[in-house]
Design a protein around this motif. Structure first.
Motif, PDB file in Angstrom:
ATOM      1  N   MET A 143     -29.399 -65.153  18.814  1.00  0.00           N
ATOM      2  CA  MET A 143     -28.795 -63.905  18.324  1.00  0.00           C
ATOM      3  C   MET A 143     -29.791 -63.221  17.397  1.00  0.00           C
ATOM      4  O   MET A 143     -30.443 -63.880  16.595  1.00  0.00           O
ATOM      5  CB  MET A 143     -27.511 -64.250  17.559  1.00  0.00           C
ATOM      6  CG  MET A 143     -26.797 -63.079  16.951  1.00  0.00           C
ATOM      7  SD  MET A 143     -25.288 -63.616  16.075  1.00  0.00           S
ATOM      8  CE  MET A 143     -25.819 -63.361  14.387  1.00  0.00           C
ATOM      9  N   SER A 199     -20.966 -71.493  20.133  1.00  0.00           N
ATOM     10  CA  SER A 199     -20.434 -70.163  19.844  1.00  0.00           C
ATOM     11  C   SER A 199     -19.531 -70.168  18.613  1.00  0.00           C
ATOM     12  O   SER A 199     -19.356 -69.130  17.976  1.00  0.00           O
ATOM     13  CB  SER A 199     -19.676 -69.618  21.056  1.00  0.00           C
ATOM     14  OG  SER A 199     -18.593 -70.465  21.393  1.00  0.00           O
ATOM     15  N   ILE A 236     -28.007 -60.759  22.150  1.00  0.00           N
ATOM     16  CA  ILE A 236     -27.677 -62.149  22.459  1.00  0.00           C
ATOM     17  C   ILE A 236     -28.599 -62.629  23.574  1.00  0.00           C
ATOM     18  O   ILE A 236     -28.889 -61.892  24.516  1.00  0.00           O
ATOM     19  CB  ILE A 236     -26.203 -62.260  22.935  1.00  0.00           C
ATOM     20  CG1 ILE A 236     -25.250 -61.775  21.862  1.00  0.00           C
ATOM     21  CG2 ILE A 236     -25.869 -63.684  23.362  1.00  0.00           C
ATOM     22  CD1 ILE A 236     -25.280 -62.561  20.583  1.00  0.00           C
TER      23      ILE A 236
END
Length: 176
Positions: free
Chosen positions: A4, A64, A90
């Motif tokens: 990220m 996640s 991402i």
């Protein structure tokens, strides 16, 4: 794992010492953050190796859940309040080679590219792994890809400033 990054382009006259102070005061707050493999606090300063000022933290999340906690439980609000709404890029790690001295890295170079249409992707991982870096003195590297856009990013980490003509990021802090 999930990569990220958000890239905040700052005005040409922005005092980058403000970002450095922000990281000195707050960078430690993500040390040991839940499900975070690492976060590199990255900056570029306008000059010979960069056309712009930028703050561009890079994260690799183990799952996640950690990323969701960061984004939706108030931690990302600091970015929104300081810099406004940012596009969060991402990527899925394709491979990662972190050396024992990864945390001593002070510089990072990013190479981006397209994953071109082909009849098979079976050779892509080996092709990208064998790709020659700008400066082969890197100590660690990471490749992430985004199949939604068919793009990839290679991140090369260095302890000493590499001899590159590409845009160079300075690493202010690494949280693990």
């Amino acid at each position: 794992m999930i990569g990220m990054q958000y890239k905040i382009t700052l005005p040409e006259v922005y005092d980058m010492e403000l970002i450095k102070q922000r990281v000195r005061n707050n960078g430690h707050k993500t040390d040991g953050f839940e499900k975070l493999l690492f976060k590199c606090y990255l900056i570029k300063e306008k000059g010979p190796q960069s056309m712009e000022n930028m703050y561009a933290p890079l994260y690799v999340w183990k799952t996640s859940e950690g990323m969701n906690k960061f984004l939706f439980e108030g931690f990302y609000d600091n970015i929104i309040h300081s810099f406004g709404w940012q596009q969060v890029n991402i990527g899925i790690p394709l491979f990662m080679e972190l050396s024992n001295n990864f945390s001593a890295s002070k510089y990072m170079v990013e190479e981006t590219g397209d994953i071109l249409p082909d009849s098979s992707l079976t050779g892509f991982q080996e092709e990208i792994k064998s790709r020659k870096a700008f400066d082969n003195s890197f100590t660690s590297r990471l490749c992430v890809y985004n199949p939604d856009k068919w793009k990839f990013s290679m991140f090369y980490f260095y302890e000493k400033c590499p001899a590159v003509e590409k845009e160079l990021y300075q690493i202010l802090h690494i949280s693990q």
